[in-house]
Every structure is written in structure tokens, then in C-alpha cells.
Design a protein around this motif. Structure first.
Motif, mmCIF file in Angstrom:
data_model
loop_
_atom_site.group_PDB
_atom_site.id
_atom_site.type_symbol
_atom_site.label_atom_id
_atom_site.label_comp_id
_atom_site.label_asym_id
_atom_site.label_seq_id
_atom_site.Cartn_x
_atom_site.Cartn_y
_atom_site.Cartn_z
ATOM 1 N N ASN A 28 135.290 -58.756 -30.133
ATOM 2 C CA ASN A 28 136.603 -59.069 -30.730
ATOM 3 C C ASN A 28 137.502 -57.851 -30.864
ATOM 4 N N ARG A 29 137.435 -56.966 -29.899
ATOM 5 C CA ARG A 29 138.322 -55.800 -29.869
ATOM 6 C C ARG A 29 139.459 -56.069 -28.898
ATOM 7 N N THR A 30 140.507 -55.293 -29.008
ATOM 8 C CA THR A 30 141.607 -55.382 -28.064
ATOM 9 C C THR A 30 141.091 -54.952 -26.694
ATOM 10 N N VAL A 31 141.390 -55.756 -25.696
ATOM 11 C CA VAL A 31 140.939 -55.435 -24.343
ATOM 12 C C VAL A 31 141.674 -54.201 -23.862
ATOM 13 N N GLY A 32 140.912 -53.254 -23.368
ATOM 14 C CA GLY A 32 141.486 -51.993 -22.909
ATOM 15 C C GLY A 32 142.237 -52.137 -21.604
ATOM 16 N N ASP A 33 142.419 -51.047 -20.933
ATOM 17 C CA ASP A 33 143.178 -50.983 -19.692
ATOM 18 C C ASP A 33 142.540 -51.864 -18.619
ATOM 19 N N ALA A 34 143.294 -52.837 -18.152
ATOM 20 C CA ALA A 34 142.790 -53.768 -17.141
ATOM 21 C C ALA A 34 143.619 -53.700 -15.869
ATOM 22 N N THR A 35 144.273 -52.577 -15.638
ATOM 23 C CA THR A 35 145.150 -52.458 -14.475
ATOM 24 C C THR A 35 144.381 -52.392 -13.163
ATOM 25 N N THR A 36 143.101 -52.050 -13.201
ATOM 26 C CA THR A 36 142.335 -51.931 -11.963
ATOM 27 C C THR A 36 141.653 -53.230 -11.552
ATOM 28 N N LEU A 37 141.864 -54.312 -12.312
ATOM 29 C CA LEU A 37 141.231 -55.582 -11.978
ATOM 30 C C LEU A 37 141.844 -56.192 -10.722
ATOM 31 N N ALA A 38 141.002 -56.816 -9.917
ATOM 32 C CA ALA A 38 141.476 -57.518 -8.730
ATOM 33 C C ALA A 38 142.255 -58.763 -9.141
ATOM 34 N N ASP A 39 141.798 -59.456 -10.208
ATOM 35 C CA ASP A 39 142.460 -60.665 -10.703
ATOM 36 C C ASP A 39 142.478 -60.606 -12.226
#
Length: 59
Positions: A28-39
Motif C-alpha cells: 500500500n505504498r505509492t507506486v514509484g517510477d514506472a516510466t520504464t514499463l512496456a505497458d
């Protein structure tokens, strides 16, 4: 503990699973940097699945 079956895991463009993001959602934490996700929509599906009450929660 809960087990959530999802159609896809958050992966980078090179195919590596982003365990750090899964851990963030599970704790239940804030999701960190997800800029490298394919989708990036995969994380929305996982977060929505965790927000739903499970059958075990209803008992």
C-alpha cells in the motif's frame, strides 16, 4: 496474505519483471517510477484488483 491472479506482470521493455512496483502495491505504498514499463496500464489493473474485496475478506 492474498494471491491475486493477473493477466500480465509489469515488465520493462526488455522483459524484466518490475518486482519493486509489485512490492509497492502489495504494501500500500505509492507506486514509484514506472516510466520504464512496456505497458503502464498493467499497474492500474493490479491496483484495481487489490482494491476489490476478496472472498476471504467477506467471511
Amino acid at each position: 496474505r492474498r494471491i491475486l491472479v493477473v493477466p500480465e506482470l509489469p515488465k520493462t521493455r526488455s522483459g524484466k519483471i518490475m518486482r519493486r512496483l509489485l512490492r509497492d502495491v502489495a504494501e500500500n505504498r505509492t507506486v514509484g517510477d514506472a516510466t520504464t514499463l512496456a505497458d503502464s496500464s498493467v499497474m492500474d489493473l493490479i491496483s484495481a484488483g487489490l482494491a476489490k474485496p476478496s472472498a476471504a475478506d467477506e467471511d
